[in-house]
Design a protein around this motif. Structure first.
Motif, PDB file in Angstrom:
ATOM      1  N   VAL A 117       0.735  -1.310   0.056  1.00 36.91           N
ATOM      2  CA  VAL A 117      -0.123  -0.009  -0.007  1.00 36.91           C
ATOM      3  C   VAL A 117       0.707   1.158  -0.089  1.00 36.91           C
ATOM      4  O   VAL A 117       0.709   2.312  -0.727  1.00 36.91           O
ATOM      5  N   TRP A 118       1.874   1.138   0.752  1.00 36.20           N
ATOM      6  CA  TRP A 118       2.763   2.417   1.154  1.00 36.20           C
ATOM      7  C   TRP A 118       3.662   2.639  -0.302  1.00 36.20           C
ATOM      8  O   TRP A 118       3.232   3.787  -0.972  1.00 36.20           O
ATOM      9  N   ILE A 119       3.926   1.581  -1.094  1.00 35.47           N
ATOM     10  CA  ILE A 119       4.709   1.843  -2.172  1.00 35.47           C
ATOM     11  C   ILE A 119       3.849   2.338  -3.296  1.00 35.47           C
ATOM     12  O   ILE A 119       4.252   3.115  -4.122  1.00 35.47           O
ATOM     13  N   LYS A 120       2.675   1.775  -3.543  1.00 39.50           N
ATOM     14  CA  LYS A 120       1.815   1.903  -4.323  1.00 39.50           C
ATOM     15  C   LYS A 120       1.050   3.268  -4.417  1.00 39.50           C
ATOM     16  O   LYS A 120       1.217   4.256  -5.440  1.00 39.50           O
ATOM     17  N   HIS A 121       0.870   3.943  -3.297  1.00 35.74           N
ATOM     18  CA  HIS A 121      -0.004   4.917  -3.135  1.00 35.74           C
ATOM     19  C   HIS A 121       0.863   6.327  -2.671  1.00 35.74           C
ATOM     20  O   HIS A 121       0.539   7.377  -2.857  1.00 35.74           O
ATOM     21  N   TYR A 131      14.396   6.372  -3.369  1.00 42.53           N
ATOM     22  CA  TYR A 131      13.804   4.984  -3.868  1.00 42.53           C
ATOM     23  C   TYR A 131      13.536   4.900  -5.494  1.00 42.53           C
ATOM     24  O   TYR A 131      13.984   3.998  -6.185  1.00 42.53           O
ATOM     25  N   ARG A 132      12.766   5.976  -5.897  1.00 43.61           N
ATOM     26  CA  ARG A 132      12.390   6.013  -7.491  1.00 43.61           C
ATOM     27  C   ARG A 132      13.812   6.209  -8.046  1.00 43.61           C
ATOM     28  O   ARG A 132      14.070   5.561  -9.323  1.00 43.61           O
ATOM     29  N   GLN A 133      14.732   7.004  -7.678  1.00 39.56           N
ATOM     30  CA  GLN A 133      15.918   7.101  -8.299  1.00 39.56           C
ATOM     31  C   GLN A 133      16.895   5.894  -8.270  1.00 39.56           C
ATOM     32  O   GLN A 133      17.598   5.486  -9.471  1.00 39.56           O
ATOM     33  N   GLN A 134      16.756   5.042  -7.446  1.00 38.31           N
ATOM     34  CA  GLN A 134      17.497   3.672  -7.406  1.00 38.31           C
ATOM     35  C   GLN A 134      16.662   2.530  -8.438  1.00 38.31           C
ATOM     36  O   GLN A 134      17.567   1.841  -9.011  1.00 38.31           O
ATOM     37  N   PHE A 135      15.505   2.492  -8.493  1.00 35.04           N
ATOM     38  CA  PHE A 135      14.733   1.321  -8.809  1.00 35.04           C
ATOM     39  C   PHE A 135      14.245   2.009 -10.525  1.00 35.04           C
ATOM     40  O   PHE A 135      13.696   0.808 -11.132  1.00 35.04           O
ATOM     41  N   CYS A 136      13.773   3.114 -10.490  1.00 35.78           N
ATOM     42  CA  CYS A 136      13.379   3.427 -12.042  1.00 35.78           C
ATOM     43  C   CYS A 136      14.443   3.690 -12.830  1.00 35.78           C
ATOM     44  O   CYS A 136      15.739   3.484 -12.628  1.00 35.78           O
ATOM     45  N   ALA A 178       9.925  -0.741 -11.350  1.00 32.67           N
ATOM     46  CA  ALA A 178      10.533   0.049 -10.080  1.00 32.67           C
ATOM     47  C   ALA A 178       9.909  -0.458  -8.811  1.00 32.67           C
ATOM     48  O   ALA A 178      10.626  -0.660  -8.045  1.00 32.67           O
ATOM     49  N   GLN A 179       8.566  -0.339  -8.773  1.00 34.64           N
ATOM     50  CA  GLN A 179       7.512  -0.953  -7.511  1.00 34.64           C
ATOM     51  C   GLN A 179       8.145  -2.203  -7.314  1.00 34.64           C
ATOM     52  O   GLN A 179       8.081  -2.710  -5.954  1.00 34.64           O
ATOM     53  N   LYS A 180       8.213  -3.210  -8.359  1.00 32.88           N
ATOM     54  CA  LYS A 180       8.402  -4.496  -8.025  1.00 32.88           C
ATOM     55  C   LYS A 180       9.772  -4.565  -7.349  1.00 32.88           C
ATOM     56  O   LYS A 180      10.014  -5.407  -6.166  1.00 32.88           O
ATOM     57  N   GLY A 181      10.861  -4.038  -7.670  1.00 32.10           N
ATOM     58  CA  GLY A 181      12.049  -4.012  -7.116  1.00 32.10           C
ATOM     59  C   GLY A 181      12.454  -3.297  -5.825  1.00 32.10           C
ATOM     60  O   GLY A 181      12.784  -3.877  -4.804  1.00 32.10           O
TER      61      GLY A 181
END
Length: 324
Positions: A117-121, A131-136, A178-181
Motif C-alpha cells: 500500500v505504501w509503495i503503490k500510493h 527509492y525512485r532514483q534507485q529502482f526506476c 521499479a515498484q516490484k524492485g
C-alpha cells in the motif's frame, strides 16, 4: 550479566542504525525530491486509512533503541558493583522496555501488506524520491516513473497521461518494474531489521531473567504491585495523546476523501476509551498495592479489585486489537 548488558547496548545501536538509515532514505538531503508531474491534489489524497505503517514502527524502534542504549550503558557501573538497588531499578525498567520492544518488532513484519500500500500510493511523494532514483530507469525517477494511478484526476487512464506528457506509452511498465524492485528491497530490509529486533528482545528477556535470579523472588513480589500503577502511566499518556492527535491533526480530516473523518473519529474514540480504562486499572493496581489485609472483608475487596483489573485489561486488549 555485564556481558548481557553490553550485548543489549550493541544490538540497540544496530537497531538505531537501521532506523536512521530508513529515515535518511525518506527525508535525507542530496536529491531533488519534487516532481512537476505530481500534482498537489494527488499528494493530499494519498492517505492510508489505518495507522499501521512500517516506517512509523521503524521510527518508534529507533527512539526505543536510543533509550535502551543509554540505559544499558548507564547501568554498567551498578552491574560491576553488584548494586542491589540498581539491579531492582534495572529489572523494572526492562519491564517497561520488553512490551514496547515486542509491539514495535511485531509491527516491522509485514503481516498486513502495508508495504504494498505504501509503495503503490506514496510512489510519487517527495519522500520516495531516493527509492525512485534507485529502482526506476535512469533519468525517469521524477518524470515517466511517477505516472499516477489510473492517470490521476485529469486523464482517463495512465496511457493517456503518458502520451500527453512524454509522447510515449511505457510509463506504466517503468513504474511497475521499479515498484516490484522496491517491494523486494523493502521486504528484505524490514525483515532483517525485524530479526535484529527479535534478537534484542531475547537479550532483554535473558537480562531480566538473570536479574530476577539475583534479586530473589520475595523482593520482586514486594515491589511488583507498586510498579504496576507506574507502568500503566505510559499507555494512559499514549492513548490520550494519540486520540488528541487524530482529533486535531488536519492530515486525518481531508476534504477530498469521503467517510475518512468518521473512521478516524471512531479510532480516536477507541483510544479515549482505552486511556480511561487504563486509568481505572492503574487506580485498582495502586489500591491493591497499598491496601493491607486485616480481615476477611478486606481480602474479598482485594480479590474483587484484582478480578476487575484483569477484566478491564481484557477489554483493553479487545479495543487495541480493533484499533490496529
Amino acid at each position: 550479566l555485564y556481558r548481557l548488558n553490553l550485548m543489549c547496548a550493541s544490538f540497540a545501536l544496530i537497531e538505531l542504525a537501521f532506523a536512521g538509515y530508513a529515515m535518511f532514505m525518506l527525508y535525507g538531503p542530496g536529491i531533488d525530491r519534487s516532481s512537476a508531474y505530481v500534482s498537489q491534489e494527488t499528494e493530499t489524497s494519498i492517505i492510508i486509512l489505518n495507522l499501521w505503517s512500517i516506517n512509523s514502527f521503524a521510527v518508534l524502534i529507533g527512539v526505543l533503541a536510543c533509550i535502551i542504549f543509554i540505559v544499558e550503558i548507564a547501568i554498567l557501573p551498578f552491574v560491576r558493583e553488584v548494586n542491589l538497588r540498581g539491579a531492582i531499578w534495572h529489572y523494572w525498567i526492562l519491564g517497561w522496555f520488553l512490551p514496547l520492544q515486542v509491539l514495535f518488532t511485531f509491527g516491522l513484519f509485514d503481516f498486513f501488506q502495508s508495504n504494498d500500500v505504501w509503495i503503490k500510493h506514496w510512489w510519487g511523494a517527495p519522500s520516495m524520491a531516493v527509492y525512485r532514483q534507485q529502482f526506476c530507469q535512469e533519468g525517469t525517477y521524477n518524470t515517466r516513473c511517477v505516472v499516477p494511478i489510473d492517470g490521476g484526476g485529469s486523464f482517463k487512464n495512465e496511457t493517456l497521461w503518458c502520451i500527453h506528457h512524454f509522447n510515449t506509452t511505457d510509463c506504466t511498465q517503468i513504474r511497475e518494474s521499479a515498484q516490484k524492485g522496491m517491494g523486494l528491497y523493502a521486504d528484505i530490509f524490514f525483515y532483517a531489521f525485524g530479526v535484529i529486533c527479535l534478537l534484542l528482545m531475547l537479550l532483554l528477556w535473558l537480562t531480566r531473567f538473570v536479574l530476577g535470579g539475583i534479586i530473589s523472588k520475595p523482593i520482586i513480589e514486594r515491589h511488583r504491585q507498586s510498579h504496576i500503577a507506574t507502568w500503566l502511566a505510559f499507555p494512559v499518556i499514549l492513548s490520550f495523546s494519540l486520540a488528541m492527535f487524530l482529533f486535531l491533526s488536519p492530515t486525518f480530516h481531508p476534504d477530498n476523501i469521503d467517510n475518512i473523518e468518521y473512521q478516524v473519529s471512531l479510532i480516536a474514540i477507541c483510544d479515549l476509551v482505552c486511556g480511561a480504562v487504563f486509568i481505572i486499572s492503574a487506580l485498582l493496581a495502586l489500591y491493591a498495592g497499598t491496601h493491607t489485609i486485616h480481615s476477611t472483608r478486606d481480602k474479598r475487596i482485594k480479590t474483587a479489585a484484582a478480578i476487575c483489573f484483569l477484566t478491564l485489561n481484557v477489554m483493553n486488549v479487545v479495543f487495541i486489537t480493533f484499533i490496529l
